[in-house]
Design an enzyme around this catalytic site. Structure first.
Site, PDB file in Angstrom:
ATOM      1  CD  GLU A  24       0.773  29.640  82.521  1.00  0.00           C
ATOM      2  OE1 GLU A  24       0.123  29.888  81.497  1.00  0.00           O
ATOM      3  OE2 GLU A  24       0.548  30.187  83.627  1.00  0.00           O
ATOM      4  CD  GLU A  54      -3.542  27.713  85.355  1.00  0.00           C
ATOM      5  OE1 GLU A  54      -2.438  28.243  85.491  1.00  0.00           O
ATOM      6  OE2 GLU A  54      -3.688  26.528  84.956  1.00  0.00           O
ATOM      7  CB  ALA A  66      -1.145  32.783  89.864  1.00  0.00           C
ATOM      8  N   GLY A 110       0.882  28.818  87.041  1.00  0.00           N
ATOM      9  CA  GLY A 110       1.972  29.721  86.700  1.00  0.00           C
ATOM     10  C   GLY A 110       3.331  29.123  86.979  1.00  0.00           C
TER      11      GLY A 110
END
Length: 693
Positions: free
Chosen positions: A108, A128, A66, A105
């Site tokens: 993901e 994370e 992210a 992310g």
């Protein structure tokens, strides 16, 4: 080729749409990247000529996570779940083509693609947890469905980057390929998926690997038990575990809601704020305001080390590990042989743990040249002195070194507290002298304080910082003062800890409070580990301190089975009634009356003077930034990263509270608590340490 937006373009190759993200440096999931993926997928789905979609990235990596600069800010552009839904629900197969790293992310996003192709050099992970968070876009719900509960638990609580071959074994990757042919192979794989009419496989619908763990809470209980020490104090690992539990026991959509709620809770908490702060601080510490990239780097190909003791040997290992030839000097053959044996033994212990091979040991040892002749350092580009912590001894060494070392060589001292400028004055080239304060054990500890003398040349400073990076250290540039930054602040805590035990607190009370705060051990347990007799000489001992009395009693720490604590044969510590009585007697002789000392007072008197000293260090310009102080304390002294560092912690609790408490203690205990002028100024201005630029 169609340009979707500034960071995304779409090309169609014989029925396969290739959606390319190009957002340097790491293709982070910024608003622009999310918008580009969403628009590109929609455009490819709407094109009847397109039968499959390949999602790939330009540059050095796949989506590496992210854009954490967006955290805590109002959302802009499409949300990540919206982008994921467009990929997952696409009526045409979407294949992720992974190189570099697919992290957070990025992974993901890959997990909502129907298939995944990866270069063999790629790595995947959900790191994370290292920012005090959990994967907030379905990572904890999809990962266990594809790799199984046990592997998912390890990945989300450790943040491990899994190499692509291992990821393929887990089922996370469908095809491995070479880096150079990733694009072509991903396109070919996409055509194969279409030709074979393979299903649009959604990870969210997989059930067999989580079904095996359903109704078995002991799996999670055992994982918690096995990792209790590693997770101590941290919130994020437990939240990650609960999310994996939700993936096993709840329907997918309910699990997603649980994950989101827990993500938001962590995001708004102090721990994640601290860990995200530290993430940026550990990168900013390398930025030196007055030393630019145009400052020349000095060539360093040969390293010399003076002293083969614990510190010198540990320093040598850092350079041997990085492939530098090292010449190590001692004054006696016995000391030299002992030092070389210790280096080899350390490597052999590492090999037993599977971290290096026997060939690695021999390769590193072959780079080591032991000698009794300092003259053998004449060709060294960098010489590091690691001798006894005595100014006269160090000045003598540098005077001799000045006559031996070649012009242009960097002359470094490993002193932990002495005046680098005074040491430099023993040479005819003070501009070549710098402090390189390694922390013990030097082959393990990550921190390196790079101490800039008054006359140290900028190329010497920049070269030293770059060398630190090459040998795997995190370096902070500091100025000359007693104890530099870390030890200068530590002295404040040590003084108060000693005073507290004479007022009524016992060593194990102080240690417990600091351990519960998050330190790996308290000051008295640390003293026992290091040895109470460091620097102590029986002939000069006068029973004037508790440490001297204990040493006179042969209570010298863990190595003698007794120090502040009593130890059993496995070195397990127990509070010592003998020490308790020694403390009572010593305090009585000084006319002190014992009182009950609260845990709050112990914490404040140990921590707040450190914060205050940090303010003085900033005031004097001995540290560049408050965040540099925090990097030093996290890496060199075990400050819990989930509290950010002493200066961040002060900002968190409020500088006005710190100032008020210091003033109260100053009234009771005197000038040791006198507030720094900078602290008073910041409170008056309503500012924080983090506001200083």
């Amino acid at each position: 080729m169609t340009t979707i937006n500034p960071v995304t373009d779409l090309t169609v190759d014989a029925g396969v749409a290739v959606l390319t993200i190009d957002s340097p440096p790491v293709n982070a999931l910024s608003a622009n990247v999310r918008a580009g993926i969403l628009a590109g997928v929609r455009q490819a789905v709407a094109d009847d000529a397109v039968k499959a979609i390949v999602l790939i990235c330009a540059g050095k990596t796949f989506i590496a996570g992210a854009d954490i600069t967006e955290f805590g800010k109002p959302p802009t552009g499409p949300s990540l779940p919206e982008v994921q839904a467009a990929i997952e629900d696409a009526p045409k197969p979407v294949i992720a083509a992974i190189h570099g790293t697919a992290l957070g992310g990025g992974l993901e996003v890959a997990l909502v693609c129907h298939y995944r192709v990866a270069a063999r050099s790629a790595k995947c992970g959900l790191p994370e947890v290292n920012l005090g968070l959990l994967p907030g876009a379905g990572g904890t719900q999809r990962l266990p469905r594809i790799v199984g509960v046990e592997k998912a638990l390890e990945m989300v609580t450790s943040g491990t980057h899994v190499p692509a071959p291992a990821a393929a074994e887990m089922g996370l990757v469908d095809l491995l390929t070479d880096d150079a042919s990733l694009r072509a192979d991903a396109i070919a794989f996409a055509r194969q998926v279409v030709a074979e009419a393979r299903p649009l496989r959604k990870v969210r619908d997989l059930d067999d690997k989580i079904a095996a763990a359903r109704g078995k809470p002991e799996i999670f209980a055992e994982f918690r038990r096995a990792n209790a020490r590693r997770f101590r104090g941290f919130d994020a690992p437990e939240y990650n575990i609960r999310c994996i539990e939700a993936a096993v026991e709840l329907p997918f959509d309910e699990g997603l809601k649980r994950e989101r709620a827990m993500f938001v809770e962590l995001l708004n908490g102090n721990q994640s704020a601290a860990q995200r702060y530290y993430f940026f601080a550990s990168r900013q510490v390398w930025q030196l305001p007055d030393i630019g990239a145009d400052t020349p780097l000095l060539p360093v190909k040969q390293v010399g080390i003076i002293g083969a003791g614990t510190m010198g040997g540990g320093i040598a290992m850092n350079f041997l590990n990085a492939g530098y030839p090292v010449t190590i000097v001692e004054t006696s053959q016995q000391a030299l042989d002992r030092g070389v044996r210790t280096i080899r033994a350390n490597y052999e212990n590492t090999a037993k743990k599977g971290r290096i091979t026997a060939a690695d040991i021999e390769r590193r040892m072959a780079l080591l040249t032991p000698t009794l002749q300092m003259e053998r350092l004449a060709d060294a580009d960098l010489v590091i002195e690691a001798v006894f912590e005595n100014m006269d001894v160090k000045k003598d060494v540098f005077g001799r070194l000045d006559r031996i070392a070649k012009p242009g060589a960097i002359l470094a001292t490993n002193t932990s507290a002495l005046d680098v400028d005074e040491i430099a004055a023993a040479t005819s080239r003070p501009e070549a002298v710098i402090g390189l304060h390694f922390f013990s054990p030097a082959n393990v500890m990550k921190l390196l304080e790079v101490v800039r003398g008054a006359k140290t040349a900028k190329p010497v400073i920049r070269t030293s910082m770059e060398l630190a990076r090459k040998i795997g250290k995190i370096a902070a540039l500091v100025g000359v003062c007693p104890g530099f930054v870390g030890n200068r602040m530590l002295a404040q805590r040590q003084r108060e800890a000693q005073k507290l035990v004479l007022e009524g607190a016992l060593p194990w009370d102080v240690d417990r409070v600091l351990y519960d705060f998050g330190f790996p051990m308290g000051p008295f347990a640390m003293s026992d580990l290091a040895g109470l007799d460091l620097g102590w000489v029986r002939e000069k001992s006068s029973s004037s301190t508790l440490r001297e009395i204990l040493c006179e009693m042969d209570r010298r720490g863990q190595k003698t089975g007794a120090g502040y604590y009593d130890y059993d044969e496995k070195r397990n510590a127990r509070p010592s009634p003998v020490v308790e009585q020694v403390i009572r007697d010593f305090a009585a002789k000084q006319g002190r009356t014992s009182r009950v000392v609260s845990e709050q007072e112990i914490l404040e008197r140990c921590i707040y003077p450190m914060i205050n000293e940090g303010a003085k260090i900033l005031e004097e310009g001995k540290a560049i930034r408050a965040s540099d102080i925090d990097v030093i304390w996290v890496n060199g002294y075990g400050w819990p990263v989930y509290r950010g560092g002493p200066m961040f912690y002060a900002d968190t609790i409020g500088l006005d509270k710190v100032l008020e408490t210091l003033r109260r203690y100053e009234e009771s205990f005197g000038a040791d608590f006198k507030p720094a002028g900078l602290l008073e100024d910041l409170v008056a201005q309503g500012r924080k340490f983090g506001d200083l630029k």
